[in-house]
Structure formats: C-alpha cells, structure tokens
Write a protein that holds these residues in place. Structure first.
Motif, mmCIF file in Angstrom:
data_model
loop_
_atom_site.group_PDB
_atom_site.id
_atom_site.type_symbol
_atom_site.label_atom_id
_atom_site.label_comp_id
_atom_site.label_asym_id
_atom_site.label_seq_id
_atom_site.Cartn_x
_atom_site.Cartn_y
_atom_site.Cartn_z
ATOM 1 N N ILE A 259 -13.416 4.321 -25.459
ATOM 2 C CA ILE A 259 -12.131 3.492 -25.463
ATOM 3 C C ILE A 259 -12.350 2.159 -25.044
ATOM 4 O O ILE A 259 -11.678 0.940 -25.263
ATOM 5 C CB ILE A 259 -11.108 4.319 -25.178
ATOM 6 N N ASP A 260 -12.942 2.159 -23.648
ATOM 7 C CA ASP A 260 -13.066 0.795 -23.054
ATOM 8 C C ASP A 260 -13.603 -0.120 -23.969
ATOM 9 O O ASP A 260 -13.355 -1.164 -24.147
ATOM 10 C CB ASP A 260 -13.757 1.000 -21.565
ATOM 11 N N ALA A 261 -14.623 0.314 -24.590
ATOM 12 C CA ALA A 261 -15.796 -0.476 -25.445
ATOM 13 C C ALA A 261 -15.119 -1.075 -26.604
ATOM 14 O O ALA A 261 -15.116 -2.268 -26.556
ATOM 15 C CB ALA A 261 -16.806 0.164 -25.773
ATOM 16 N N PHE A 262 -14.068 -0.336 -27.289
ATOM 17 C CA PHE A 262 -13.217 -0.824 -28.203
ATOM 18 C C PHE A 262 -12.156 -1.711 -27.960
ATOM 19 O O PHE A 262 -11.836 -2.566 -28.702
ATOM 20 C CB PHE A 262 -12.719 0.378 -29.244
ATOM 21 N N LEU A 263 -11.600 -1.561 -26.792
ATOM 22 C CA LEU A 263 -10.861 -2.525 -26.068
ATOM 23 C C LEU A 263 -11.369 -3.957 -25.746
ATOM 24 O O LEU A 263 -10.858 -4.924 -26.055
ATOM 25 C CB LEU A 263 -10.054 -2.136 -24.888
ATOM 26 N N SER A 264 -12.722 -3.788 -25.413
ATOM 27 C CA SER A 264 -13.352 -5.323 -25.071
ATOM 28 C C SER A 264 -13.787 -5.903 -26.462
ATOM 29 O O SER A 264 -13.986 -6.923 -26.568
ATOM 30 C CB SER A 264 -14.559 -4.954 -24.229
ATOM 31 N N SER A 265 -14.026 -5.005 -27.603
ATOM 32 C CA SER A 265 -14.327 -5.394 -28.942
ATOM 33 C C SER A 265 -13.815 -5.029 -30.075
ATOM 34 O O SER A 265 -14.108 -4.017 -30.708
ATOM 35 C CB SER A 265 -16.018 -5.206 -28.856
ATOM 36 N N GLU A 381 -4.818 -0.984 -28.210
ATOM 37 C CA GLU A 381 -4.441 -2.272 -27.387
ATOM 38 C C GLU A 381 -4.347 -1.825 -26.036
ATOM 39 O O GLU A 381 -3.830 -0.603 -25.716
ATOM 40 C CB GLU A 381 -3.294 -2.804 -28.013
ATOM 41 N N PRO A 382 -4.820 -2.743 -25.136
ATOM 42 C CA PRO A 382 -4.277 -2.385 -23.706
ATOM 43 C C PRO A 382 -2.918 -2.681 -23.449
ATOM 44 O O PRO A 382 -2.248 -3.152 -24.183
ATOM 45 C CB PRO A 382 -5.102 -3.660 -22.912
ATOM 46 N N ALA A 383 -2.559 -1.616 -22.384
ATOM 47 C CA ALA A 383 -1.123 -1.626 -22.450
ATOM 48 C C ALA A 383 -0.658 -1.423 -20.872
ATOM 49 O O ALA A 383 0.372 -1.000 -20.272
ATOM 50 C CB ALA A 383 -0.401 -0.015 -23.043
ATOM 51 N N GLY A 384 -1.581 -2.006 -20.027
ATOM 52 C CA GLY A 384 -1.441 -2.142 -18.534
ATOM 53 C C GLY A 384 -2.914 -2.312 -17.920
ATOM 54 O O GLY A 384 -3.914 -2.475 -18.373
ATOM 55 N N GLU A 385 -2.690 -2.454 -16.605
ATOM 56 C CA GLU A 385 -3.742 -2.865 -15.801
ATOM 57 C C GLU A 385 -4.752 -1.552 -15.305
ATOM 58 O O GLU A 385 -4.243 -0.448 -15.007
ATOM 59 C CB GLU A 385 -3.510 -3.521 -14.531
ATOM 60 N N PRO A 386 -5.833 -1.523 -15.979
ATOM 61 C CA PRO A 386 -6.829 -0.099 -15.744
ATOM 62 C C PRO A 386 -7.158 -0.149 -14.357
ATOM 63 O O PRO A 386 -7.212 -1.240 -13.464
ATOM 64 C CB PRO A 386 -7.884 -0.311 -16.568
#
Length: 407
Positions: A259-265, A381-386
């Motif tokens: 999930i983090d990877a797809f947020l970055s790309s 999409e990101p929705a806050g600070e991880p």
C-alpha cells in the motif's frame, strides 16, 4: 547521521569503520542514509557501535545468506552471542536458528505445510474473505491500511487455516513483534515489549499443542508428522509456533509495504489495474523496495575472507537486507517502485536454506487482496500522516491512513 573513518589497512584486510547506530530511532525510521554509507564504505565494514562486521552490498549479502557452512544461524540470528554473553532473550527458534542436520526435519515439515501446492486449496476462501473485507472498507471515508487491512486480513485467514481458536489471535502480532525485536540490541524497544511477551509465552505454547488445534487445519498436519516418526512432539510444537510467526508477520508487513508503495507511485497502481496479472510482481517489487525484514545476523564458523576482509571465527556479521535490495550495483534506479522491473532476485525473504518459509503464504494472501483492490478501487490516496512502527529487525507502519476511491 552516519559517518565514516577509514581504518589503517593491514594487507588490505582491515575493513573501514562505520560510526553510527543502525538501531537508533532515527535510522530505524529512515534507514536509507545509513545504508548508503554502509554500501559506499565497502563490501564489508565494521560497526564500531556494536563491534560487529556488516555487509550492505547485494553480492556479499546474498553470498553470505546461502553460505550456511561459513555463516551459521545456529549461534543466533540476533546480536546476542550465546558463546560469551548472558542471555537476554529466549532460546533459539525451532527452525530459523538451527543449521543442518537438526534444521532439516522441522524445515521439511514446514515446507510441506506451507508449500504453494498445499496452499492452493485456500485461494478461493481467502479471495472471498478479501471481497467481503474490501466491500466493507469502501463504505468508510478513511481507513488505516495497517490495522484495517494489513493486519486484519492475515489475522482472519491464516490462523483459521492453521486451526487455532479465534479468541486471542491478536496476541500473535504482539508475540511475533517482540520476537523480531529481540534480534537487535537489548535497547528500549526490547525493554518496552518484554513484559507483554513474557505474559504471552504460556498462551503461545498452548497454540502449538495438539489438543488446541482443529483436526482439519495445517497445525494438525504438522502433528501428524509425529505419528509418522518424522518429528518429535517437541519439534512439532516448535514448528507450529514458528509457522504462526512466519505466516503472519511477513504478510502483515508485506501488505503494508505494498500500500505504501502504491501511495508513492500512483501510476504503478494504474498499471496494476490494467494488468492484474502483475500482482505477484507487485508483491516482490514491494518486498525489494521496502524490505520489511531489514536485517539478520550470522556468525562466522571459521575465519572467512570476504573481498579481502577477514572475518574471524566466532564474530557476528550483520547483514542489511534492506541495503542490498536497494544496491545500485544490482538494481537500476533502486529507490523507485517499478512494476516493469524483475525483482525476483531480491533478498527480502533471505536466501538459501533459511529463506522465509512463510513467503508463499504472504504471496498468496497479497495476491488475492491485490486482485480484489484492483478490481474495485480506482485510486489509493493518502489521508493523514503515517506513523512508523519501530522494531530492531522489521520495518513497517504503525498507522497508514488512506482513502480508497471506488471505481
């Protein structure tokens, strides 16, 4: 910040000395600068903070992982050296910290239980669970990709497949996290988790008992090996506990990494949606890119020479899997998550006889989840600070708020 000072060479055998603490909060949170310094220092470096040798380049890390005769696991895969130190952690695991021949029987039992052919029968049921879970998540405005997905899905399907009772399954994550934490130094992270881990030792032991397991689960198949004379009762219980850790921890952190990877790309997410058959490539590329398992120790069984550096017998070697998986000597543009890459040579699950036996579980679970997400979700999409999850061995997220946009 990592800093280097070159030691005075002695016939080219003294390694460069790398200052800095790889187990500090700053490096555990963002290890890339330290790992770059380690790779640039040379094929082998010496970590002055812990008086151990270290490797961060791909070729040397991979070679050491497969060379169990020269770099043993039986002396522990953590910093603690039982040859000359007082223990601060439990005895070695039933498989990970054994070498042949004692390693062979329990390892074979695990590979039979968790092999791709054996797991095929779970695909349809796990896919249905993923469908139900994604349907529920899409009804919410914001989800935590860690607790609501990366932890929730494996905790639902794998303990069920193992045949352990539903009550208390969340304890498995606590137990496993401290287990990996203890491979590092006896620092504040270890101290913080020690009491909860100790309180769970008895409970964890019961999960491996024959009486507590359903007769149709994977755990019962392990116990059947004792009836056939392939395992002792003590080995069977240890194998099941190792199996629960291997089948959960790797999957949880792998799903979070994806999930983090797809947020970055985000463009890579669209590529996966267009070609869902890339799900397995996406999984392995995420493991290469994120390396949920960052480090493991080995011990030199004899004087071993690596690139003209002599590692003396009995010395610990810290192998940085995360650094090797982003080594530009092996990978083009290694910091970029790329589904057009062939990531199959990564060392994120180790190599050789000690490669992670839970990786087939993680791959299958990730594949069914990714297929369902790709079918139903247009954007992530990101929705806050991880918030990062700090662990001496593992790298992942404590929280990862996201929006799943249906489409």
């Amino acid at each position: 910040m990592a800093s280097l000072s070159q030691a005075i060479p002695t016939i080219g055998r003294e390694p460069p000395v790398l200052a800095g603490d790889p187990f500090s909060e700053a490096v555990l949170t963002s290890p890339f600068e330290f790992q770059h310094a380690l790779r640039e220092a040379g094929p082998v470096a010496y970590l002055s903070s812990y008086n151990v040798y270290a490797m961060g380049r791909y070729n040397e890390v991979r070679a050491a992982l497969v060379n169990w005769q020269g770099f043993e696991s039986g002396n522990g895969v953590g910093l603690f050296n039982p040859r000359n130190e007082t223990p601060y952690r439990r005895p070695p695991s039933a498989i990970l910290e054994l070498d042949p021949p004692t390693h062979d029987a329990p390892r074979h039992a695990l590979e039979q239980a968790l092999g791709p052919r054996m797991l095929t029968g779970f695909r349809d049921g796990w896919a249905r669970t993923a469908e139900i879970m994604v349907d529920q998540l899409l009804k919410r405005e914001v989800i935590d990709a860690v607790s609501d997905l990366a932890e929730a899905f494996p905790l639902k399907v794998f303990p069920e497949a193992m045949g352990i009772p539903e009550e208390g399954r969340e304890n498995l994550l606590v137990y496993s996290d401290h287990n990996f934490n203890s491979f590092g130094p006896n620092n504040a992270l270890v101290e913080k988790g020690r009491k909860a881990f100790t309180d769970l030792v008895g409970w964890m032991g019961k999960q491996g008992s024959r009486e507590s397991l359903r007769p149709d689960g994977l755990g019962a198949r392990i116990w059947a090996k004792t009836d056939e004379g392939d395992l002792t009762a003590a080995q069977a219980g240890g194998v099941i506990r190792s199996l629960l850790i291997a089948g959960l921890d790797t999957t949880v952190h792998a799903l979070g990494a994806i999930i983090d990877a797809f947020l970055s790309s985000p463009e890579q997410w669209q590529l996966l949606r267009a070609e869902p058959t890339r799900a397995r490539v996406a999984f392995d590329e995420a493991i290469r890119w994120a390396s949920p398992v960052q480090t493991f120790f080995r011990t030199a069984t004899r004087d071993v020479v690596v690139a003209d550096t002599k590692i003396p017998e009995g010395e610990k070697i810290l192998m940085f899997l995360g650094a090797a998986n982003r080594d530009p000597r092996r990978w083009d543009n290694p910091d970029h998550f790329d589904l057009n890459r062939d990531p199959s040579g990564h060392v994120g699950f180790g190599m050789g006889i000690h490669h992670c036996v839970g990786q087939h579980v993680a791959r299958l679970e990730a594949e069914v989840v990714l297929h369902e997400l790709a079918r139903r979700v247009a954007r992530i999409e990101p929705a806050g600070e991880p918030k990062p999850h700090l662990n001496n061995t593992l790298r992942g997220w404590k929280t990862l708020p996201v929006r799943l946009i249906a489409g």
